[in-house]
Design a protein around this motif. Structure first.
Motif, PDB file in Angstrom:
ATOM      1  N   UNK A   1      17.414  19.911 -32.502  1.00  0.00           N
ATOM      2  CA  UNK A   1      16.320  19.935 -31.904  1.00  0.00           C
ATOM      3  C   UNK A   1      14.972  20.365 -32.638  1.00  0.00           C
ATOM      4  N   UNK A   2      14.384  19.340 -32.599  1.00  0.00           N
ATOM      5  CA  UNK A   2      12.869  19.666 -33.529  1.00  0.00           C
ATOM      6  C   UNK A   2      11.622  20.107 -32.122  1.00  0.00           C
ATOM      7  N   UNK A   3      11.100  21.163 -32.663  1.00  0.00           N
ATOM      8  CA  UNK A   3      10.125  22.056 -31.627  1.00  0.00           C
ATOM      9  C   UNK A   3       8.837  22.004 -32.441  1.00  0.00           C
TER      10      UNK A   3
ATOM     11  N   UNK B   1       6.919   8.663 -33.524  1.00  0.00           N
ATOM     12  CA  UNK B   1       6.900   9.325 -34.845  1.00  0.00           C
ATOM     13  C   UNK B   1       7.978   9.783 -35.468  1.00  0.00           C
ATOM     14  N   UNK B   2       9.225  10.084 -34.700  1.00  0.00           N
ATOM     15  CA  UNK B   2      10.280  10.667 -35.609  1.00  0.00           C
ATOM     16  C   UNK B   2      11.337   9.761 -36.178  1.00  0.00           C
TER      17      UNK B   2
ATOM     18  N   UNK C   1      17.118  12.804 -41.912  1.00  0.00           N
ATOM     19  CA  UNK C   1      15.753  12.324 -42.501  1.00  0.00           C
ATOM     20  C   UNK C   1      14.591  12.988 -41.939  1.00  0.00           C
ATOM     21  N   UNK C   2      14.593  13.448 -40.509  1.00  0.00           N
ATOM     22  CA  UNK C   2      13.445  14.099 -40.052  1.00  0.00           C
ATOM     23  C   UNK C   2      13.345  15.494 -40.452  1.00  0.00           C
TER      24      UNK C   2
ATOM     25  N   UNK D   1      18.156   9.981 -28.872  1.00  0.00           N
ATOM     26  CA  UNK D   1      17.025  10.884 -28.953  1.00  0.00           C
ATOM     27  C   UNK D   1      16.380  11.033 -27.570  1.00  0.00           C
ATOM     28  N   UNK D   2      16.253  12.146 -27.342  1.00  0.00           N
ATOM     29  CA  UNK D   2      15.734  12.354 -26.017  1.00  0.00           C
ATOM     30  C   UNK D   2      14.399  13.518 -26.002  1.00  0.00           C
ATOM     31  N   UNK D   3      13.901  13.486 -25.008  1.00  0.00           N
ATOM     32  CA  UNK D   3      12.611  14.480 -25.051  1.00  0.00           C
ATOM     33  C   UNK D   3      13.199  15.531 -23.847  1.00  0.00           C
ATOM     34  N   UNK D   4      12.872  16.968 -24.354  1.00  0.00           N
ATOM     35  CA  UNK D   4      13.108  17.938 -23.153  1.00  0.00           C
ATOM     36  C   UNK D   4      11.960  18.861 -22.659  1.00  0.00           C
TER      37      UNK D   4
END
Length: 216
Positions: A186-188, A23-24, A30-31, A211-214
């Motif tokens: 980071x987007x939370x 989705x990002x 831009x996000x 782009x990674x997920x934590x």
């Protein structure tokens, strides 16, 4: 004093939205723009309020709330007194972090990067776009320095108001803008059971982000 158990039991389960890698945007700026526009549309009070964290050379941190005044592909722009504590720290250690928290939307954005001053021309233009009393306030206040009492700055304010009643207020040489150039964003997004979504952009090169997920 508040009961410790009462404090520990303050919690909220988040369920407003989700955030996935698909989705990002591939571009963190831009996000950020999308989420910032969402916050403005939601009517959040001062969505540009952010925490700026700086540190001394030996790692002693400090943080405070400021207002974001612009952002571009280069980074995030704010203005302050160069001689304030944050200004002195950024002069010696040009690494900083900013955090936005939009609680009503259960969202947070955390940005780490390097600090540079914006041009004198850009600082001048923004300074003269401010309300005149705010301009005078920047002249009147020796930000972060100890003063005897409030009358020190109130008297200075009155003096400067009279001095510049019919003329333009000059931008102080010790006041201007900074840009935080991001290296990590980071987007939370809050999720149920504390299993929050955390999507991180890491700078790979001048034009590319990884782009990674934590784990939450």
């Amino acid at each position: 004093m508040m009961d410790q158990k009462e404090l520990q039991n303050l919690r909220q389960d988040y369920a407003a939205a989700r955030l996935t890698e698909k989705e990002v945007s591939q571009d963190p700026i831009k996000q950020f723009e999308k989420w910032f526009n969402d916050a403005m549309k939601a009517g959040i009070h001062e969505p540009n309020a952010m925490t700026l964290a700086t540190a001394t050379n030996d790692g002693r941190p400090s943080a405070r709330i400021l207002l974001l005044k612009g952002f571009t592909q280069e980074g995030f722009i704010f203005y302050t007194n160069y001689l304030s504590r944050k200004g002195r720290e950024m002069a010696k250690n040009p690494l900083a972090s900013i955090v936005f928290f939009w609680g009503e939307m259960e969202r947070q954005v955390r940005i780490e990067g390097t600090i540079e001053k914006v041009s004198k021309e850009e600082s001048e233009a923004y300074f003269h776009s401010r309300p005149k009393l705010s301009q005078i306030g920047a002249l009147a206040s020796p930000q972060s320095q100890e003063i005897a009492d409030r009358t020190v700055i109130e008297s200075k304010m009155q003096q400067l108001e009279a001095q510049y009643a019919d003329s333009e207020v000059p931008k102080p040489s010790h006041w201007g803008g900074y840009i935080l150039k991001p290296q990590l964003v980071e987007f939370w997004q809050g999720r149920q059971s504390r299993l929050h979504d955390r999507i991180v952009y890491k700078k790979a090169d001048k034009k590319t982000w990884k782009i990674v997920r934590l784990a939450p």
